[in-house]
Write a protein that holds these residues in place. Structure first.
Motif, PDB file in Angstrom:
ATOM      1  N   GLY A 163       0.763  -1.137  -0.761  1.00  0.00           N
ATOM      2  CA  GLY A 163      -0.116   0.172   0.273  1.00  0.00           C
ATOM      3  C   GLY A 163       1.078   1.468   0.440  1.00  0.00           C
ATOM      4  O   GLY A 163       0.369   2.158   0.731  1.00  0.00           O
ATOM      5  N   GLY A 164       1.981   0.828  -0.734  1.00  0.00           N
ATOM      6  CA  GLY A 164       2.781   2.362  -0.584  1.00  0.00           C
ATOM      7  C   GLY A 164       3.320   2.859   1.307  1.00  0.00           C
ATOM      8  O   GLY A 164       3.460   4.309   0.937  1.00  0.00           O
ATOM      9  N   ALA A 165       2.968   2.337   1.740  1.00  0.00           N
ATOM     10  CA  ALA A 165       3.430   2.558   3.293  1.00  0.00           C
ATOM     11  C   ALA A 165       4.605   3.274   3.678  1.00  0.00           C
ATOM     12  O   ALA A 165       5.769   1.953   3.227  1.00  0.00           O
ATOM     13  CB  ALA A 165       2.638   1.491   4.183  1.00  0.00           C
ATOM     14  N   ARG A 166       5.337   3.278   4.191  1.00  0.00           N
ATOM     15  CA  ARG A 166       6.432   4.364   4.357  1.00  0.00           C
ATOM     16  C   ARG A 166       7.139   3.879   5.786  1.00  0.00           C
ATOM     17  O   ARG A 166       7.728   4.269   6.854  1.00  0.00           O
ATOM     18  CB  ARG A 166       6.835   6.009   4.396  1.00  0.00           C
ATOM     19  CG  ARG A 166       6.189   6.076   3.104  1.00  0.00           C
ATOM     20  CD  ARG A 166       6.307   7.702   3.245  1.00  0.00           C
ATOM     21  NE  ARG A 166       6.047   8.300   1.829  1.00  0.00           N
ATOM     22  CZ  ARG A 166       7.259   8.259   1.077  1.00  0.00           C
ATOM     23  NH1 ARG A 166       8.385   8.137   1.077  1.00  0.00           N
ATOM     24  NH2 ARG A 166       6.352   8.983  -0.738  1.00  0.00           N
ATOM     25  N   PHE A 167       7.401   1.926   5.869  1.00  0.00           N
ATOM     26  CA  PHE A 167       8.107   1.403   6.698  1.00  0.00           C
ATOM     27  C   PHE A 167       9.247   0.741   6.207  1.00  0.00           C
ATOM     28  O   PHE A 167       9.439   0.448   5.010  1.00  0.00           O
ATOM     29  CB  PHE A 167       7.027   0.849   8.101  1.00  0.00           C
ATOM     30  CG  PHE A 167       5.677   1.226   8.371  1.00  0.00           C
ATOM     31  CD1 PHE A 167       5.648   1.728   9.408  1.00  0.00           C
ATOM     32  CD2 PHE A 167       4.798   2.292   8.071  1.00  0.00           C
ATOM     33  CE1 PHE A 167       5.089   2.081  10.822  1.00  0.00           C
ATOM     34  CE2 PHE A 167       3.561   2.886   8.040  1.00  0.00           C
ATOM     35  CZ  PHE A 167       3.840   2.644   9.285  1.00  0.00           C
ATOM     36  N   GLY A 168      10.418   0.376   7.183  1.00  0.00           N
ATOM     37  CA  GLY A 168      11.435  -0.534   7.220  1.00  0.00           C
ATOM     38  C   GLY A 168      10.616  -1.788   6.888  1.00  0.00           C
ATOM     39  O   GLY A 168      10.950  -2.690   7.379  1.00  0.00           O
ATOM     40  N   HIS A 169       9.605  -2.105   5.660  1.00  0.00           N
ATOM     41  CA  HIS A 169       9.551  -3.555   5.556  1.00  0.00           C
ATOM     42  C   HIS A 169      10.313  -4.651   4.838  1.00  0.00           C
ATOM     43  O   HIS A 169      10.345  -5.949   5.625  1.00  0.00           O
ATOM     44  CB  HIS A 169       8.201  -3.859   4.257  1.00  0.00           C
ATOM     45  CG  HIS A 169       6.863  -2.779   4.621  1.00  0.00           C
ATOM     46  ND1 HIS A 169       7.340  -1.724   4.178  1.00  0.00           N
ATOM     47  CD2 HIS A 169       5.905  -2.994   5.486  1.00  0.00           C
ATOM     48  CE1 HIS A 169       5.950  -1.283   4.642  1.00  0.00           C
ATOM     49  NE2 HIS A 169       5.195  -1.403   5.078  1.00  0.00           N
ATOM     50  N   TRP A 170      11.303  -4.277   4.304  1.00  0.00           N
ATOM     51  CA  TRP A 170      12.701  -5.332   4.547  1.00  0.00           C
ATOM     52  C   TRP A 170      13.534  -4.861   4.786  1.00  0.00           C
ATOM     53  O   TRP A 170      13.395  -3.638   4.254  1.00  0.00           O
ATOM     54  CB  TRP A 170      12.293  -5.912   3.263  1.00  0.00           C
ATOM     55  CG  TRP A 170      13.033  -6.910   2.198  1.00  0.00           C
ATOM     56  CD1 TRP A 170      14.458  -6.340   2.220  1.00  0.00           C
ATOM     57  CD2 TRP A 170      12.625  -7.935   1.963  1.00  0.00           C
ATOM     58  NE1 TRP A 170      15.268  -7.732   1.117  1.00  0.00           N
ATOM     59  CE2 TRP A 170      13.895  -8.849   0.902  1.00  0.00           C
ATOM     60  CE3 TRP A 170      11.411  -8.675   2.142  1.00  0.00           C
ATOM     61  CZ2 TRP A 170      14.537 -10.004   0.715  1.00  0.00           C
ATOM     62  CZ3 TRP A 170      11.547  -9.487   1.267  1.00  0.00           C
ATOM     63  CH2 TRP A 170      12.778 -10.584   0.565  1.00  0.00           C
ATOM     64  N   GLY A 171      14.636  -5.791   5.150  1.00  0.00           N
ATOM     65  CA  GLY A 171      15.910  -5.282   5.131  1.00  0.00           C
ATOM     66  C   GLY A 171      17.015  -6.448   4.875  1.00  0.00           C
ATOM     67  O   GLY A 171      16.484  -7.031   4.405  1.00  0.00           O
ATOM     68  N   GLU A 172      18.217  -6.296   5.704  1.00  0.00           N
ATOM     69  CA  GLU A 172      19.050  -7.353   5.878  1.00  0.00           C
ATOM     70  C   GLU A 172      19.172  -9.131   6.159  1.00  0.00           C
ATOM     71  O   GLU A 172      18.976  -9.730   5.212  1.00  0.00           O
ATOM     72  CB  GLU A 172      20.578  -6.661   6.324  1.00  0.00           C
ATOM     73  CG  GLU A 172      21.756  -8.051   6.201  1.00  0.00           C
ATOM     74  CD  GLU A 172      23.025  -7.343   7.227  1.00  0.00           C
ATOM     75  OE1 GLU A 172      23.703  -7.705   7.092  1.00  0.00           O
ATOM     76  OE2 GLU A 172      22.857  -6.515   7.981  1.00  0.00           O
ATOM     77  N   VAL A 173      18.136  -9.023   6.819  1.00  0.00           N
ATOM     78  CA  VAL A 173      17.954 -10.477   7.417  1.00  0.00           C
ATOM     79  C   VAL A 173      16.627 -11.287   6.158  1.00  0.00           C
ATOM     80  O   VAL A 173      17.429 -12.044   6.277  1.00  0.00           O
ATOM     81  CB  VAL A 173      17.044  -9.848   8.937  1.00  0.00           C
ATOM     82  CG1 VAL A 173      16.789 -11.644   9.205  1.00  0.00           C
ATOM     83  CG2 VAL A 173      18.152 -10.148   9.666  1.00  0.00           C
ATOM     84  N   LEU A 174      16.139 -10.272   5.958  1.00  0.00           N
ATOM     85  CA  LEU A 174      15.079 -10.921   4.510  1.00  0.00           C
ATOM     86  C   LEU A 174      16.267 -11.193   3.719  1.00  0.00           C
ATOM     87  O   LEU A 174      15.816 -12.251   2.879  1.00  0.00           O
ATOM     88  CB  LEU A 174      14.114 -10.014   4.430  1.00  0.00           C
ATOM     89  CG  LEU A 174      12.412 -10.179   5.828  1.00  0.00           C
ATOM     90  CD1 LEU A 174      11.702  -9.692   5.598  1.00  0.00           C
ATOM     91  CD2 LEU A 174      12.177 -11.754   5.157  1.00  0.00           C
ATOM     92  N   THR A 175      17.189 -10.663   3.194  1.00  0.00           N
ATOM     93  CA  THR A 175      17.581 -10.690   1.854  1.00  0.00           C
ATOM     94  C   THR A 175      18.195 -11.428   1.850  1.00  0.00           C
ATOM     95  O   THR A 175      18.769 -12.308   1.000  1.00  0.00           O
ATOM     96  CB  THR A 175      18.738  -8.982   1.948  1.00  0.00           C
ATOM     97  OG1 THR A 175      17.556  -8.024   1.386  1.00  0.00           O
ATOM     98  CG2 THR A 175      19.647  -8.865   0.463  1.00  0.00           C
ATOM     99  N   VAL A 176      18.555 -12.258   3.759  1.00  0.00           N
ATOM    100  CA  VAL A 176      19.882 -13.108   3.235  1.00  0.00           C
ATOM    101  C   VAL A 176      19.082 -14.074   2.908  1.00  0.00           C
ATOM    102  O   VAL A 176      19.472 -15.041   2.409  1.00  0.00           O
ATOM    103  CB  VAL A 176      20.660 -13.010   4.120  1.00  0.00           C
ATOM    104  CG1 VAL A 176      21.759 -14.398   5.354  1.00  0.00           C
ATOM    105  CG2 VAL A 176      22.438 -12.380   4.573  1.00  0.00           C
ATOM    106  N   ALA A 177      18.349 -13.951   3.717  1.00  0.00           N
ATOM    107  CA  ALA A 177      17.258 -15.276   3.583  1.00  0.00           C
ATOM    108  C   ALA A 177      16.257 -15.867   2.261  1.00  0.00           C
ATOM    109  O   ALA A 177      16.413 -16.770   1.155  1.00  0.00           O
ATOM    110  CB  ALA A 177      15.778 -15.389   4.539  1.00  0.00           C
ATOM    111  N   ALA A 178      16.740 -14.514   1.526  1.00  0.00           N
ATOM    112  CA  ALA A 178      16.117 -14.572  -0.187  1.00  0.00           C
ATOM    113  C   ALA A 178      17.135 -15.375  -0.434  1.00  0.00           C
ATOM    114  O   ALA A 178      16.813 -16.394  -2.047  1.00  0.00           O
ATOM    115  CB  ALA A 178      15.626 -13.953  -0.472  1.00  0.00           C
ATOM    116  N   LEU A 179      18.262 -14.492  -0.541  1.00  0.00           N
ATOM    117  CA  LEU A 179      19.628 -15.030  -1.025  1.00  0.00           C
ATOM    118  C   LEU A 179      19.905 -16.791  -1.291  1.00  0.00           C
ATOM    119  O   LEU A 179      20.047 -17.194  -2.149  1.00  0.00           O
ATOM    120  CB  LEU A 179      20.761 -14.035  -0.768  1.00  0.00           C
ATOM    121  CG  LEU A 179      20.949 -12.732  -1.433  1.00  0.00           C
ATOM    122  CD1 LEU A 179      21.913 -12.251  -0.721  1.00  0.00           C
ATOM    123  CD2 LEU A 179      21.105 -13.036  -2.774  1.00  0.00           C
TER     124      LEU A 179
END
Length: 206
Positions: free
Chosen positions: A76-92
């Motif tokens: 919804g365009g919300a201005r929060f930090g929904h994604w960061g380093e932890v989720l990035t490592v998990a996604a990779l």
């Protein structure tokens, strides 16, 4: 083990070339930009309907999305930090090809160092709650465009396009032809021909 994508389902075409070749309204709003310079997003979409200010859906999406897919998340365009380093490592680790999110993210420097392509609406350090598990695999609206699971998402410095899965091959073939034509035009320009002549514009311009 990180299973990064090695082939290019977009055949190396830019977002601009694909948009022009498609003759369709497939361009997302220019507010969605790469998190870091040089990021390129390319792969079939895995859609995520989340809630603004809540990132539990993204944690579940990382587990559900197939390798080589691009997470396409409507927050919804919300201005929060929904994604960061932890989720990035998990996604990779799971071989996910990138993230397109209509909302904010954080840890920009860390994500760039990891080389994970993220296109978002903004950077934000505000934390998130974890209440809504999300809805997956259904059409979402991201950047003003409806994207469904399986659509081909391509993002680069110029913007993002989402090619409908049923018409992607036609668009890619048209993009191939467009690039071949433009290669010939560039050769003629280097010979001294003018754009007015090559494009058959009127001398006064339009």
């Amino acid at each position: 083990m990180n299973d990064r994508v090695t082939d290019d389902p977009a055949r190396g075409h830019s977002s601009a070339t694909l948009l022009e070749a498609s003759r369709l309204g497939i361009a997302l709003t220019p507010d969605l930009r790469p998190l870091w310079a040089g990021a390129r997003l390319c792969g079939p979409a895995f859609t995520v309907q989340g809630a603004g200010g809540d990132n539990l859906a993204l944690h579940h999406a990382v587990l559900q999305a197939p390798p080589r897919s691009v997470l396409v998340a409507d927050l919804g365009g919300a201005r929060f930090g929904h994604w960061g380093e932890v989720l990035t490592v998990a996604a990779l680790h799971r071989g996910i090809a990138g993230l397109l999110i209509d909302g904010g993210v954080r840890d920009a420097a860390e994500i760039e160092a990891l080389g994970f392509p993220v296109f978002s609406r903004n950077n934000a350090i505000l934390g998130t709650r974890k209440d809504f598990r999300g809805v997956f695999g259904h059409p979402v609206t991201v950047g003003g465009i409806t994207v469904d699971t399986g659509d081909l998402v391509v993002g680069d410095a110029d913007g993002v396009v989402a090619l409908p899965s049923g018409g992607a091959e036609r668009i890619l073939d048209a993009a191939d032809a467009r690039v071949a034509h433009e290669t010939e035009l560039m050769a003629r320009l280097r010979e001294g021909r003018s754009t007015l002549e090559l494009y058959d514009f009127e001398a006064g311009g339009r």
